[in-house]
Design a protein around this motif. Structure first.
Motif, PDB file in Angstrom:
ATOM      1  N   ASP A  30     -26.698  -7.960   2.354  1.00 18.75           N
ATOM      2  CA  ASP A  30     -25.915  -9.159   2.067  1.00 18.75           C
ATOM      3  C   ASP A  30     -24.411  -8.917   2.077  1.00 18.75           C
ATOM      4  OD1 ASP A  30     -28.288 -10.544   1.697  1.00 18.75           O
ATOM      5  OD2 ASP A  30     -28.384  -9.991  -0.433  1.00 18.75           O
ATOM      6  N   VAL A  31     -24.019  -7.656   2.217  1.00 17.92           N
ATOM      7  CA  VAL A  31     -22.603  -7.327   2.124  1.00 17.92           C
ATOM      8  C   VAL A  31     -22.143  -6.656   3.414  1.00 17.92           C
ATOM      9  CG1 VAL A  31     -20.844  -6.071   0.833  1.00 17.92           C
ATOM     10  CG2 VAL A  31     -22.821  -7.033  -0.369  1.00 17.92           C
ATOM     11  N   GLU A  32     -21.034  -7.134   3.950  1.00 19.77           N
ATOM     12  CA  GLU A  32     -20.436  -6.489   5.119  1.00 19.77           C
ATOM     13  C   GLU A  32     -19.047  -5.999   4.748  1.00 19.77           C
ATOM     14  OE1 GLU A  32     -20.450  -8.906   8.552  1.00 19.77           O
ATOM     15  OE2 GLU A  32     -22.636  -9.072   8.657  1.00 19.77           O
ATOM     16  N   ILE A  33     -18.811  -4.697   4.917  1.00 24.36           N
ATOM     17  CA  ILE A  33     -17.548  -4.072   4.519  1.00 24.36           C
ATOM     18  C   ILE A  33     -16.913  -3.424   5.738  1.00 24.36           C
ATOM     19  CG2 ILE A  33     -16.495  -2.279   3.091  1.00 24.36           C
ATOM     20  CD1 ILE A  33     -17.480  -4.477   1.399  1.00 24.36           C
ATOM     21  N   ASP A  34     -15.613  -3.620   5.893  1.00 24.72           N
ATOM     22  CA  ASP A  34     -14.893  -2.829   6.885  1.00 24.72           C
ATOM     23  C   ASP A  34     -13.683  -2.187   6.210  1.00 24.72           C
ATOM     24  OD1 ASP A  34     -12.818  -4.689   6.742  1.00 24.72           O
ATOM     25  OD2 ASP A  34     -13.532  -5.815   8.476  1.00 24.72           O
ATOM     26  N   THR A  35     -12.914  -1.443   6.996  1.00 25.24           N
ATOM     27  CA  THR A  35     -11.817  -0.672   6.425  1.00 25.24           C
ATOM     28  C   THR A  35     -10.818  -1.545   5.678  1.00 25.24           C
ATOM     29  OG1 THR A  35     -12.052   0.863   8.267  1.00 25.24           O
ATOM     30  CG2 THR A  35     -10.034   1.022   6.989  1.00 25.24           C
ATOM     31  N   GLN A  36     -10.564  -2.767   6.155  1.00 24.62           N
ATOM     32  CA  GLN A  36      -9.584  -3.633   5.518  1.00 24.62           C
ATOM     33  C   GLN A  36      -9.991  -4.022   4.104  1.00 24.62           C
ATOM     34  OE1 GLN A  36      -9.109  -6.907   8.215  1.00 24.62           O
ATOM     35  NE2 GLN A  36      -7.743  -5.769   9.581  1.00 24.62           N
ATOM     36  N   ASP A  37     -11.299  -3.985   3.815  1.00 21.86           N
ATOM     37  CA  ASP A  37     -11.771  -4.360   2.482  1.00 21.86           C
ATOM     38  C   ASP A  37     -11.596  -3.239   1.469  1.00 21.86           C
ATOM     39  OD1 ASP A  37     -12.703  -6.950   3.237  1.00 21.86           O
ATOM     40  OD2 ASP A  37     -14.410  -5.983   4.222  1.00 21.86           O
ATOM     41  N   LEU A  38     -11.057  -2.101   1.893  1.00 15.46           N
ATOM     42  CA  LEU A  38     -10.919  -0.963   0.984  1.00 15.46           C
ATOM     43  C   LEU A  38      -9.553  -0.905   0.319  1.00 15.46           C
ATOM     44  CD1 LEU A  38     -12.696   1.810   3.079  1.00 15.46           C
ATOM     45  CD2 LEU A  38     -13.672   0.200   1.452  1.00 15.46           C
ATOM     46  N   SER A  39      -8.715  -1.907   0.555  1.00 13.92           N
ATOM     47  CA  SER A  39      -7.400  -1.941  -0.074  1.00 13.92           C
ATOM     48  C   SER A  39      -7.134  -3.332  -0.631  1.00 13.92           C
ATOM     49  CB  SER A  39      -6.305  -1.565   0.927  1.00 13.92           C
ATOM     50  OG  SER A  39      -6.276  -2.488   1.999  1.00 13.92           O
ATOM     51  N   SER A  40      -6.201  -3.398  -1.572  1.00 14.98           N
ATOM     52  CA  SER A  40      -5.827  -4.662  -2.199  1.00 14.98           C
ATOM     53  C   SER A  40      -4.416  -4.499  -2.736  1.00 14.98           C
ATOM     54  CB  SER A  40      -6.801  -4.995  -3.334  1.00 14.98           C
ATOM     55  OG  SER A  40      -6.679  -4.043  -4.383  1.00 14.98           O
ATOM     56  N   ASP A  41      -3.966  -5.486  -3.505  1.00 15.14           N
ATOM     57  CA  ASP A  41      -2.636  -5.367  -4.098  1.00 15.14           C
ATOM     58  C   ASP A  41      -2.570  -4.203  -5.073  1.00 15.14           C
ATOM     59  OD1 ASP A  41      -1.776  -7.542  -2.667  1.00 15.14           O
ATOM     60  OD2 ASP A  41      -2.115  -8.980  -4.300  1.00 15.14           O
ATOM     61  N   GLU A  42      -3.699  -3.889  -5.699  1.00 12.73           N
ATOM     62  CA  GLU A  42      -3.737  -2.808  -6.686  1.00 12.73           C
ATOM     63  C   GLU A  42      -4.157  -1.472  -6.090  1.00 12.73           C
ATOM     64  OE1 GLU A  42      -5.483  -5.718  -7.207  1.00 12.73           O
ATOM     65  OE2 GLU A  42      -3.807  -6.625  -8.316  1.00 12.73           O
ATOM     66  N   THR A  43      -4.858  -1.503  -4.963  1.00  7.46           N
ATOM     67  CA  THR A  43      -5.399  -0.280  -4.370  1.00  7.46           C
ATOM     68  C   THR A  43      -4.845  -0.104  -2.958  1.00  7.46           C
ATOM     69  OG1 THR A  43      -7.446  -0.534  -5.631  1.00  7.46           O
ATOM     70  CG2 THR A  43      -7.497   0.969  -3.750  1.00  7.46           C
ATOM     71  N   ALA A  44      -4.240   1.044  -2.716  1.00  9.10           N
ATOM     72  CA  ALA A  44      -3.609   1.310  -1.417  1.00  9.10           C
ATOM     73  C   ALA A  44      -4.520   2.167  -0.548  1.00  9.10           C
ATOM     74  CB  ALA A  44      -2.278   2.017  -1.617  1.00  9.10           C
ATOM     75  N   LEU A  45      -4.485   1.899   0.739  1.00 11.15           N
ATOM     76  CA  LEU A  45      -5.154   2.736   1.738  1.00 11.15           C
ATOM     77  C   LEU A  45      -4.045   3.281   2.631  1.00 11.15           C
ATOM     78  CD1 LEU A  45      -8.136   3.423   2.429  1.00 11.15           C
ATOM     79  CD2 LEU A  45      -8.009   1.702   4.223  1.00 11.15           C
ATOM     80  N   VAL A  46      -3.788   4.577   2.549  1.00 10.15           N
ATOM     81  CA  VAL A  46      -2.588   5.162   3.138  1.00 10.15           C
ATOM     82  C   VAL A  46      -2.947   6.308   4.069  1.00 10.15           C
ATOM     83  CG1 VAL A  46      -0.456   6.419   2.610  1.00 10.15           C
ATOM     84  CG2 VAL A  46      -1.170   4.534   1.150  1.00 10.15           C
ATOM     85  N   GLU A  47      -2.289   6.332   5.235  1.00  6.94           N
ATOM     86  CA  GLU A  47      -2.369   7.490   6.115  1.00  6.94           C
ATOM     87  C   GLU A  47      -1.151   8.367   5.832  1.00  6.94           C
ATOM     88  OE1 GLU A  47      -2.623   6.240  10.163  1.00  6.94           O
ATOM     89  OE2 GLU A  47      -4.139   4.719   9.739  1.00  6.94           O
ATOM     90  N   ALA A  48      -1.397   9.655   5.632  1.00  7.05           N
ATOM     91  CA  ALA A  48      -0.298  10.558   5.266  1.00  7.05           C
ATOM     92  C   ALA A  48      -0.464  11.885   5.983  1.00  7.05           C
ATOM     93  CB  ALA A  48      -0.262  10.780   3.753  1.00  7.05           C
ATOM     94  N   ILE A  49       0.667  12.525   6.282  1.00  7.12           N
ATOM     95  CA  ILE A  49       0.654  13.825   6.946  1.00  7.12           C
ATOM     96  C   ILE A  49       0.857  14.920   5.906  1.00  7.12           C
ATOM     97  CG2 ILE A  49       3.125  13.573   7.469  1.00  7.12           C
ATOM     98  CD1 ILE A  49       2.768  15.419   9.825  1.00  7.12           C
ATOM     99  N   VAL A  50       0.120  16.012   6.052  1.00  4.61           N
ATOM    100  CA  VAL A  50       0.306  17.180   5.190  1.00  4.61           C
ATOM    101  C   VAL A  50       1.603  17.867   5.612  1.00  4.61           C
ATOM    102  CG1 VAL A  50      -0.649  19.391   4.449  1.00  4.61           C
ATOM    103  CG2 VAL A  50      -2.178  17.459   4.880  1.00  4.61           C
ATOM    104  N   ALA A  51       2.577  17.892   4.721  1.00  2.00           N
ATOM    105  CA  ALA A  51       3.908  18.397   5.049  1.00  2.00           C
ATOM    106  C   ALA A  51       3.931  19.929   5.060  1.00  2.00           C
ATOM    107  CB  ALA A  51       4.942  17.852   4.070  1.00  2.00           C
ATOM    108  N   ARG A  52       5.085  20.459   5.474  1.00  7.98           N
ATOM    109  CA  ARG A  52       5.207  21.898   5.736  1.00  7.98           C
ATOM    110  C   ARG A  52       4.949  22.735   4.489  1.00  7.98           C
ATOM    111  NH1 ARG A  52      10.382  25.167   6.699  1.00  7.98           N
ATOM    112  NH2 ARG A  52      11.430  23.256   6.097  1.00  7.98           N
ATOM    113  N   ARG A  53       5.380  22.272   3.324  1.00  3.72           N
ATOM    114  CA  ARG A  53       5.225  23.056   2.108  1.00  3.72           C
ATOM    115  C   ARG A  53       4.236  22.420   1.137  1.00  3.72           C
ATOM    116  NH1 ARG A  53      11.520  24.805   0.869  1.00  3.72           N
ATOM    117  NH2 ARG A  53      11.890  25.862   2.834  1.00  3.72           N
ATOM    118  N   SER A  54       3.297  21.693   1.665  1.00  7.80           N
ATOM    119  CA  SER A  54       2.322  21.009   0.814  1.00  7.80           C
ATOM    120  C   SER A  54       1.474  22.004   0.037  1.00  7.80           C
ATOM    121  CB  SER A  54       1.415  20.122   1.669  1.00  7.80           C
ATOM    122  OG  SER A  54       0.340  19.616   0.901  1.00  7.80           O
TER     123      SER A  54
END
Length: 592
Positions: A297-321
């Motif tokens: 009964d439920v259909e979920i895609d990537t856009q449903d994994l974020s909201s005003d309170e929850t962020a979905l972020v792509e980030a790069i591992v930096a040189r001194r991480s």
């Protein structure tokens, strides 16, 4: 040869071997060499650490702090906006990016400029569908070329300026390098933008997954918690641990609402619908053994994994991480940082391995889910940089104008010969701290201490080469090797030898080794030392044949997915261009 000359050559040879061996870090090698010249009596004990008070060392430290200040002020935001109009135009985008990093490198530490532009370049290539290998090597080489333009663009220029002051009583000025450096940089950027990237082998230029890099819909499964399920009343972290952390609970649907990125202590109830992310075989195992049922009964895609309170972020591992070398499992990402890691991409491709076992590398791209309010601080703590496009935030233009103004005043004072470089840029670094653009603790973090140790410790080795007459001896050998030809051929040979040496050594160490030899050659030929010192400055920085010759090349080695010889294939024509363009210009602006 005298004992002192034998000792100087032995120490230099040993240092070269250790630099090439690369099992001992270059700053430690420099300290070993320093102790050796002291033990052999080549440098008086009371002068052993004068290198740390040398203007070159102070200037490099100050420029690194200034680079951090420009980053904090929002220079990356400006770079992102400049490249935005070229979306979907890879060649134009590559040209603009390379020109930008070249320009920035003229006024910042070149490795710092590359670190600023790297997230912008990766975001652009993933967004527009071309692999990182197309743009990262030109970006790295462009940062090196930009360093040729000014005194502060790269540490070898500052080192060479110090040798000139000792030889003729006056250092090179801020823009003395520009008449040669600008044409060389322009020629190099044109080559990189239109020819160089095409020489990257095709298996490193394959199709990028780009837009679908983090399309994780195929890895999402919705399951309903049935009556009698063994996960009822379990905490989220216990559910994940039950299945060896092969899956992540990214959302709990309950009573018509959803709870994204639930905390590890959130409890599962009967009737909940859990949105799980993980490999299909792991998800099947869970369904078969846990009293869970697929929810139709439920259909979920990537856009449903974020909201005003929850962020979905792509980030790069930096040189001194702090992530580098560790795995998600060992770090316990949810507990330690309060985020879910949903996917990892490397070299333009999503990794399908068990995420908990992936050991992070510099340049990895992470898809993270977590509280939006704290995501910026979380990324900073992890040592990651967001890849999303940003506009200049409120207050940023004022900070950028202030930081730029401070830097401009320092440069103007230097050009007007009001203060020497180490005083002017130290004052600028202090002003950035006093205006809170760079925090005091951050100023110390911005300094690349291994480079500072190398500059302070290896300087006396160059002094020992001069004091013992060893540099003059090598200069005589090189002069003899040209067979009495015109000085221009000696100059060309010296530049080529310096380039090849810099391809396997740290470029700062190469400048320290070759500068005394250049002065010896000029003295032996009875000509102006300036063209020979300028040749060393060009040669020490133009290390394009290997990924270990310059820190900029090392930085993009893994993120670009390059092989060792890829740098030789692209770099050899570039080194030839640098020699062909620079030698006539040196003779024009710095005649014998």
């Amino acid at each position: 040869m005298t004992f002192e000359q034998w000792a100087a050559f032995a120490i230099l040879a040993g240092s070269l071997v250790l630099f090439v061996w690369d099992r001992i870090r270059y700053d430690i090698v420099a300290l070993i060499a320093l102790m050796a010249v002291i033990a052999c009596g080549l440098v008086p004990m009371d002068e052993a650490f004068l290198g740390f008070a040398h203007p070159a060392t102070i200037t490099v430290a100050a420029v690194l702090i200034i680079s951090r200040g420009m980053q904090n002020a929002g220079i990356v935001d400006v770079a992102t906006q400049v490249t935005a109009p070229f979306s979907g135009k890879p060649i134009q985008q590559l040209l603009v990016q390379t020109l930008m990093v070249t320009f920035l490198s003229a006024f910042m530490n070149n490795v710092g400029a590359l670190a600023l532009m790297l997230p912008v370049a990766l975001r652009n290539c993933y967004r527009d569908g071309y692999p990182p290998a197309w743009s990262l090597m030109p970006l790295a080489f462009g940062s090196v070329l930009g360093g040729l333009i000014t005194l502060i663009g790269t540490p070898p220029n500052i080192i060479i300026s110090g040798f000139r002051e000792r030889a003729v009583g006056e250092p090179f000025a801020m823009f003395d390098f520009a008449p040669v450096g600008i044409p060389v940089a322009i020629a190099g950027v044109i080559y990189l933008a239109f020819i160089g990237w095409r020489l990257v082998p095709k298996n490193r230029r394959g199709s990028s997954e780009s837009q679908n890099l983090f399309d994780i819909a195929d890895y999402l499964t919705e399951v309903e918690v049935l009556e009698g399920s063994n996960v009822i009343d379990m905490r989220v972290q216990e559910v994940e641990a039950l299945f060896e952390n092969d899956v992540t609970v990214v959302s709990i649907l309950r009573g018509g609402g959803s709870r994204l990125a639930p905390g590890g202590y959130a409890k599962v109830q009967q009737g909940d619908v859990l949105v799980l992310e993980g490999a299909p075989d792991s998800l099947k195992k869970i369904i078969d053994t846990s009293g869970l049922a697929l929810s139709a009964d439920v259909e979920i895609d990537t856009q449903d994994l974020s909201s005003d309170e929850t962020a979905l972020v792509e980030a790069i591992v930096a040189r001194r991480s702090r992530l580098i070398g560790s795995s998600a499992g060992s770090l316990r990402m949810r507990t330690t940082f309060g985020v879910n890691m949903l996917a990892v991409a490397r070299e333009g491709r999503r990794l399908d391995d068990r995420l908990r076992d992936v050991r992070f590398r510099f340049g990895d791209i992470l898809l993270l889910q977590g509280p939006a309010q704290t995501m910026t601080e979380t990324l900073s703590e992890m040592g990651c940089l967001p890849l999303k496009e940003r506009s200049v935030g409120i207050g940023r233009p004022r900070r950028l104008a202030l930081a730029s103004g401070i830097f401009f005043i320092a440069v103007a004072a230097l050009v007007a010969d009001l203060v020497p470089a180490h005083i002017g840029f130290t004052a600028a670094a202090l002003a950035l701290v006093l205006t809170n653009i760079v925090a005091p603790d951050e100023a110390y973090e911005a300094i690349d201490w291994p480079v500072i140790i190398l500059l302070g410790a290896f300087g006396p080795v160059g002094t020992a080469m001069e004091a013992t007459g060893s540099a003059e001896l090598v200069a005589g050998w090189i002069t003899a090797a040209t067979g009495g030809l015109a000085p221009v051929w000696t100059l060309t040979l010296l530049m080529v030898v310096t380039m090849w040496l810099s391809d396997i050594l740290n470029n700062n160490a190469t400048a320290f080794i070759m500068a005394p030899i250049a002065l010896g050659i000029a003295q032996g030929l009875g000509v102006n030392p300036d063209p020979f010192l300028m040749a060393i400055a060009i040669g020490a920085s133009c290390a394009f044949l290997t990924p270990i010759g310059h820190q900029s090349s090392t930085l993009v080695w893994e993120p670009g997915g390059y092989k060792f010889l890829d740098f030789t294939i692209v770099g050899l024509p570039l080194e030839a261009i640098c020699v062909a363009v620079s030698v006539p210009l040196i003779l024009l602006f710095w005649p014998f």
